[in-house]
Design an enzyme around this catalytic site. Structure first.
Site, mmCIF file in Angstrom:
data_model
loop_
_atom_site.group_PDB
_atom_site.id
_atom_site.type_symbol
_atom_site.label_atom_id
_atom_site.label_comp_id
_atom_site.label_asym_id
_atom_site.label_seq_id
_atom_site.Cartn_x
_atom_site.Cartn_y
_atom_site.Cartn_z
ATOM 1 N N CYS A 105 0.808 -1.222 0.000
ATOM 2 C CA CYS A 105 0.000 0.000 0.000
ATOM 3 C C CYS A 105 0.844 1.276 0.000
ATOM 4 O O CYS A 105 0.332 2.362 -0.249
ATOM 5 C CB CYS A 105 -0.952 -0.006 1.192
ATOM 6 S SG CYS A 105 -1.938 -1.515 1.303
ATOM 7 N N HIS A 114 -3.431 6.798 2.141
ATOM 8 C CA HIS A 114 -3.853 5.482 1.646
ATOM 9 C C HIS A 114 -5.251 5.189 2.156
ATOM 10 O O HIS A 114 -5.567 5.414 3.332
ATOM 11 C CB HIS A 114 -2.866 4.424 2.132
ATOM 12 C CG HIS A 114 -3.361 3.028 2.010
ATOM 13 N ND1 HIS A 114 -3.914 2.532 0.845
ATOM 14 C CD2 HIS A 114 -3.412 2.014 2.914
ATOM 15 C CE1 HIS A 114 -4.275 1.276 1.035
ATOM 16 N NE2 HIS A 114 -3.974 0.946 2.279
ATOM 17 N N ASN A 163 -10.467 -0.406 -0.600
ATOM 18 C CA ASN A 163 -9.023 -0.340 -0.407
ATOM 19 C C ASN A 163 -8.361 -0.991 -1.617
ATOM 20 O O ASN A 163 -8.497 -2.196 -1.830
ATOM 21 C CB ASN A 163 -8.651 -1.078 0.887
ATOM 22 C CG ASN A 163 -7.150 -1.145 1.141
ATOM 23 O OD1 ASN A 163 -6.338 -0.919 0.256
ATOM 24 N ND2 ASN A 163 -6.788 -1.499 2.365
#
Length: 334
Positions: free
Chosen positions: A124, A259, A290
C-alpha cells in the site's frame, strides 16, 4: 592506473506531478453482496470501515489492463508525447503473472517503448515509493519523464470467507506523469519499513505451498487491530515528519490524501495532524474500497474531479501497508 574521467548523469533541480489518470473496476459491489460468507452486515462494515461499495473488475480484466487505462489517461492529460516518457514504474502486489513486468507491457501499450520499465512491490506504500524513485531518477538525470502507476486487482487474491480483509478490497489503477519543473513540486520523501511486524498483514501462503498441494490459493489476510494501531499512531508521526521535511505545516495544505485503508484511520489521522477545516481529505474508500498501491492516485483523481480548484495546491500523501512499509511526501497537485 589512469583512465579517462567518467561522465556521470545529472538532471533538473526540481520535479512535479504533471497529470493524473484513473481506472476503476467496472463493477460496484455493495456490502450486502459480501456479508454472507463472513456472517456480517452492511451496517457493521459501514461503521467499521466507511465502505459502502467497492470497485471490482470482471474476471477477464487483469491488473495490467487497469494500469494501461489509467496510464493512457495520465499521458494524454500531461501533454507530453508518449515517446518522450523514458521511465515506467508500476507499484503492484497483484500481478498474477510473475514476469514479464506489468510496467514493460504498459510502456509498450501507451507508446513509451523502449522506456526503462519495472514493477515494484511495496504494497500500500508502493505508489509513494514509486513517486520517490521517479523524482530521484529524474533529478539524477537517469530519466526525463516518468509514468508512475499504482495498479491492483485484489479480487484475485481475496478469500471471500476471510473476516479480516475480504470486504475491504477493491480493484483499480491510478497513474501520474512526473517531469521536470522550474520550482519544487515534490517534497522530500519520508519512507521506511518494519519487517519485524511482517506477519501483521500479507499473503497467508506461498505459491510453492499451493503448487505442492499444501495450501489453498494464497490470499491476503491481516491482524486488524495490530494494523489499525500501527497506522493510527506510528503513521501519524511519519505524516508529520513529511510535513517537516517539506518545510511546511498542516496549515499550508490544500489536501490530505492518505492510503485508503479504513475511514476510521483517515479520520484519526486528520485529528492527530490537527488539519484545519480548509484541508480537503481524500475519502475515495467509501465507493472504491481499499485498492492498495492504487488508492492514493485514485483518491487524488477523484479529489481533483470534485474540487478542480485544488490544482496547484499542496497535498500530503502517505501510504502504508504489508511488510509494514511506509512512504509519505508533500506534492503540488497537478
Amino acid at each position: 592506473m589512469t583512465h579517462p574521467t567518467l561522465t556521470q548523469s545529472h538532471g533538473p533541480a526540481f520535479t512535479r506531478l504533471l497529470s493524473v489518470g484513473a481506472s476503476r473496476g467496472e463493477n460496484l459491489v455493495p456490502n450486502d453482496d459480501l456479508v454472507g460468507p463472513i456472517d456480517s452486515s452492511d451496517e457493521w462494515i459501514r461503521q467499521r470501515t466507511g465502505i459502502i461499495t467497492r470497485a471490482r473488475a470482471g474476471a477477464d480484466v487483469l491488473a495490467v489492463d487497469l494500469a494501461t487505462e489509467a496510464g493512457r489517461e495520465a499521458v494524454e492529460r500531461s501533454g507530453i508525447p508518449a515517446d518522450e516518457i523514458d521511465l515506467v514504474i508500476v507499484a503492484t502486489i497483484s500481478n498474477v503473472q510473475q514476469t514479464p513486468s506489468i510496467a514493460a507491457v504498459v510502456a509498450d501499450r501507451v507508446g513509451a517503448n523502449p522506456a526503462a520499465a519495472y514493477d515494484m512491490n511495496a504494497a500500500c506504500a508502493g505508489y509513494a515509493y514509486a513517486v520517490a524513485q521517479a523524482d530521484a531518477l529524474i533529478r539524477a538525470g537517469a530519466a526525463n519523464y516518468a509514468l508512475v502507476i499504482g495498479a491492483e486487482k485484489l479480487s484475485d487474491v481475496v478469500d471471500p470467507t476471510d473476516r479480516t480483509i475480504s470486504f475491504l478490497l477493491g480493484d483499480g489503477a491510478g497513474a501520474v506523469v512526473v517531469g521536470p519543473s522550474d520550482a519544487a513540486g515534490i517534497g522530500a520523501t519520508v519512507w521506511g519499513s518494519d519487517g519485524s511486524k511482517a506477519g501483521a498483514v500479507g499473503m497467508n501462503h506461498t505459491l510453492t505451498e499451493f503448487r505442492n498441494g499444501e495450501s489453498e490459493w494464497p490470499t491476503l489476510r491481516q491482524e486488524g487491530q495490530t494494523v489499525f494501531r500501527w497506522a493510527v499512531w506510528d503513521m501519524a508521526k511519519v505524516a508529520k515528519q513529511a510535513l517537516d521535511a517539506a518545510g511546511i505545516t498542516s496549515d499550508d495544505l490544500a489536501a490530505f490524501i492518505p492510503h485508503q485503508a479504513n475511514m476510521r484511520i483517515i479520520d484519526e489521522f486528520a485529528k492527530q495532524l490537527k488539519l484545519p477545516d480548509s484541508v480537503v481529505i481524500g475519502r475515495d474508500i467509501a465507493t472504491t474500497g481499499n485498492t492498495s498501491a492504487a488508492s492514493i492516485p485514485l483518491a487524488m483523481h477523484r479529489l481533483l474531479e470534485e474540487h478542480p480548484e485544488l490544482s496547484g495546491g499542496l497535498a500530503l500523501q502517505i501510504g502504508f501497508g504489508a511488510g509494514l512499509v511506509f512512504g509519505a511526501q508533500v506534492v503540488v497537485l497537478p
